[in-house]
Design an enzyme around this catalytic site. Structure first.
Site, PDB file in Angstrom:
ATOM      1  N   ASP A  46    -104.267  76.223 -78.265  1.00  0.00           N
ATOM      2  CA  ASP A  46    -102.512  76.243 -78.527  1.00  0.00           C
ATOM      3  C   ASP A  46    -102.348  76.222 -79.925  1.00  0.00           C
ATOM      4  O   ASP A  46    -102.926  76.217 -80.765  1.00  0.00           O
ATOM      5  CB  ASP A  46    -102.018  75.008 -77.901  1.00  0.00           C
ATOM      6  N   LYS A  68     -97.699  78.900 -77.711  1.00  0.00           N
ATOM      7  CA  LYS A  68     -96.454  79.030 -77.788  1.00  0.00           C
ATOM      8  C   LYS A  68     -95.629  78.164 -78.880  1.00  0.00           C
ATOM      9  O   LYS A  68     -96.091  77.209 -79.238  1.00  0.00           O
ATOM     10  CB  LYS A  68     -95.900  78.235 -76.422  1.00  0.00           C
ATOM     11  N   MET A 183     -90.181  68.169 -80.364  1.00  0.00           N
ATOM     12  CA  MET A 183     -89.472  69.282 -80.230  1.00  0.00           C
ATOM     13  C   MET A 183     -88.072  69.175 -80.212  1.00  0.00           C
ATOM     14  O   MET A 183     -87.262  69.800 -79.418  1.00  0.00           O
ATOM     15  CB  MET A 183     -89.950  69.902 -78.804  1.00  0.00           C
TER      16      MET A 183
HETATM   17  N1  SAH Z   1     -99.014  67.131 -76.440  1.00  0.00           N
HETATM   18  C1  SAH Z   1     -98.598  67.115 -77.900  1.00  0.00           C
HETATM   19  C2  SAH Z   1     -96.976  67.582 -77.988  1.00  0.00           C
HETATM   20  C3  SAH Z   1     -96.942  68.966 -77.634  1.00  0.00           C
HETATM   21  S1  SAH Z   1     -95.195  69.276 -77.721  1.00  0.00           S
HETATM   22  C4  SAH Z   1     -98.894  65.765 -78.275  1.00  0.00           C
HETATM   23  O1  SAH Z   1     -99.210  64.934 -77.414  1.00  0.00           O
HETATM   24  O2  SAH Z   1     -98.652  65.574 -79.417  1.00  0.00           O
HETATM   25  C5  SAH Z   1     -94.946  69.852 -79.464  1.00  0.00           C
HETATM   26  C6  SAH Z   1     -94.495  68.881 -80.344  1.00  0.00           C
HETATM   27  O3  SAH Z   1     -95.213  67.655 -80.696  1.00  0.00           O
HETATM   28  C7  SAH Z   1     -93.823  69.363 -81.615  1.00  0.00           C
HETATM   29  O4  SAH Z   1     -92.699  70.101 -81.420  1.00  0.00           O
HETATM   30  C8  SAH Z   1     -93.458  68.071 -82.267  1.00  0.00           C
HETATM   31  O5  SAH Z   1     -92.515  67.595 -81.973  1.00  0.00           O
HETATM   32  C9  SAH Z   1     -94.945  67.396 -81.913  1.00  0.00           C
HETATM   33  N2  SAH Z   1     -95.816  67.513 -82.834  1.00  0.00           N
HETATM   34  C10 SAH Z   1     -97.106  67.898 -82.509  1.00  0.00           C
HETATM   35  N3  SAH Z   1     -98.057  68.086 -83.947  1.00  0.00           N
HETATM   36  C11 SAH Z   1     -97.221  67.500 -84.574  1.00  0.00           C
HETATM   37  C12 SAH Z   1     -97.319  67.239 -85.941  1.00  0.00           C
HETATM   38  N4  SAH Z   1     -98.552  67.539 -86.712  1.00  0.00           N
HETATM   39  N5  SAH Z   1     -96.201  66.691 -86.849  1.00  0.00           N
HETATM   40  C13 SAH Z   1     -95.320  66.342 -86.257  1.00  0.00           C
HETATM   41  N6  SAH Z   1     -94.996  66.640 -85.011  1.00  0.00           N
HETATM   42  C14 SAH Z   1     -95.900  67.063 -84.074  1.00  0.00           C
END
Ligand code: SAH
Length: 266
Positions: A46, A68, A183
């Site tokens: 991803d 995405k 998000m």
């Molecule tokens: N499965 C992922 C979330 C996917 S949705 C998890 O468990 O973390 C994607 C969202 O995750 C982003 O829009 C943001 O809100 C958060 N996110 C993912 N990586 C991040 C990072 N390095 N720093 C801050 N937010 C992050």
């Protein structure tokens, strides 16, 4: 003692492992996740997966992007799931690599449902979710005995990118002392407005942690009322938003300093 390959479960040909890559820093991946990356025949990853992790892949592994971003599907979810089925049926050890934890706002559940329907064996390898690990890198404990007995995880947009309509904002506003929103940057002002309308205190602290655990991590601190007034509209993404008194612990717990950012693992 460093684990040997035989310490890990067999990554059988024709199966799919859904692996959480953690929030960003490669070192935040689990040992079993690392094992999967080094063993896989095919890796489907991803957008938010740190590319440095892919360097651990076998030189002959098939590595495919299925990302995405910002709610805009560049690959349809159905196509991704069917691709996993196709690769597994071709007898490959298929690694589906996702940011954070595959079962937290990652659509891992949907992908596994497709695999289950197709009769393909799969394994879930949990990862550190941005809503927990990202906060930790900002010096914000998701829970603290002095402030909260619960924490709520929320998504800041629905499949169309709009503020999720199915959420009872009035209930959310008062249900948990700490709310962690994924998000959420694009809709942050609208969300903050709904929370204040629902009875949440405008002086409740807010932190927005961008690029958590990565060298360009930034943390923006404000209050709910200031967000309603328009502050915090244009912050770097990906970002995780946390609302609640736990944000104030950052004052003493903000440990992530530049000197710690100078190697490839974390
Ligand atoms: N499965 C992922 C979330 C996917 S949705 C998890 O468990 O973390 C994607 C969202 O995750 C982003 O829009 C943001 O809100 C958060 N996110 C993912 N990586 C991040 C990072 N390095 N720093 C801050 N937010 C992050």
């Amino acid at each position: 003692m460093t684990p040997e390959p035989h310490d890990f479960p067999d990554f059988e040909p024709g199966t799919v492992w859904l692996v959480g890559a953690g929030p960003g820093a490669p070192g935040l991946m689990t040992l079993i996740g690392h094992h999967a990356v080094t063993t896989a025949d095919a890796i489907v990853y991803d957008a938010l997966v740190n590319k440095a992790i892919l360097r651990w892949a076998r030189a002959d592994a098939l590595v495919e992007y299925a990302g995405k971003r910002g709610g805009k599907p560049s690959h349809q979810q159905r196509d991704i799931s069917l691709r996993l089925v196709e690769l597994a049926r071709a007898g490959k050890r298929v690694l589906r690599l996702k940011g954070g934890d595959p079962f937290i706002f990652g659509r891992g559940g949907e992908e596994c449902q497709t695999l289950a329907r197709a009769g393909i064996a799969f394994r879930i390898v949990p990862g550190i979710s941005a809503g927990v690990g990202g906060l930790a890198y900002a010096g914000i404990p998701a829970t603290h005995r002095d402030t909260n007995q619960s924490v709520m995880f929320l998504t800041g947009h629905d499949t169309t990118g709009a503020v999720p309509a199915g959420v009872d904002w009035r209930a959310v506003a008062t249900a948990s002392p700490v709310i962690v929103i994924y998000m959420a940057v694009k809709n942050l002002r609208a969300i903050a407005t709904r929370l204040v309308e629902g009875g949440r205190a405008p002086d409740d602290p807010v932190a927005v942690v961008s690029n958590a655990s990565l060298p360009d991590q930034t943390v923006f601190e404000t209050t709910l009322g200031d967000v309603v007034a328009g502050r915090g509209g244009d912050l770097p993404t990906p970002a995780i938003v946390v609302i609640g008194q736990v944000v104030s612990f950052r004052e003493t717990l903000d440990w992530y300093v530049a000197g710690l950012r100078e190697n490839g693992i974390g």
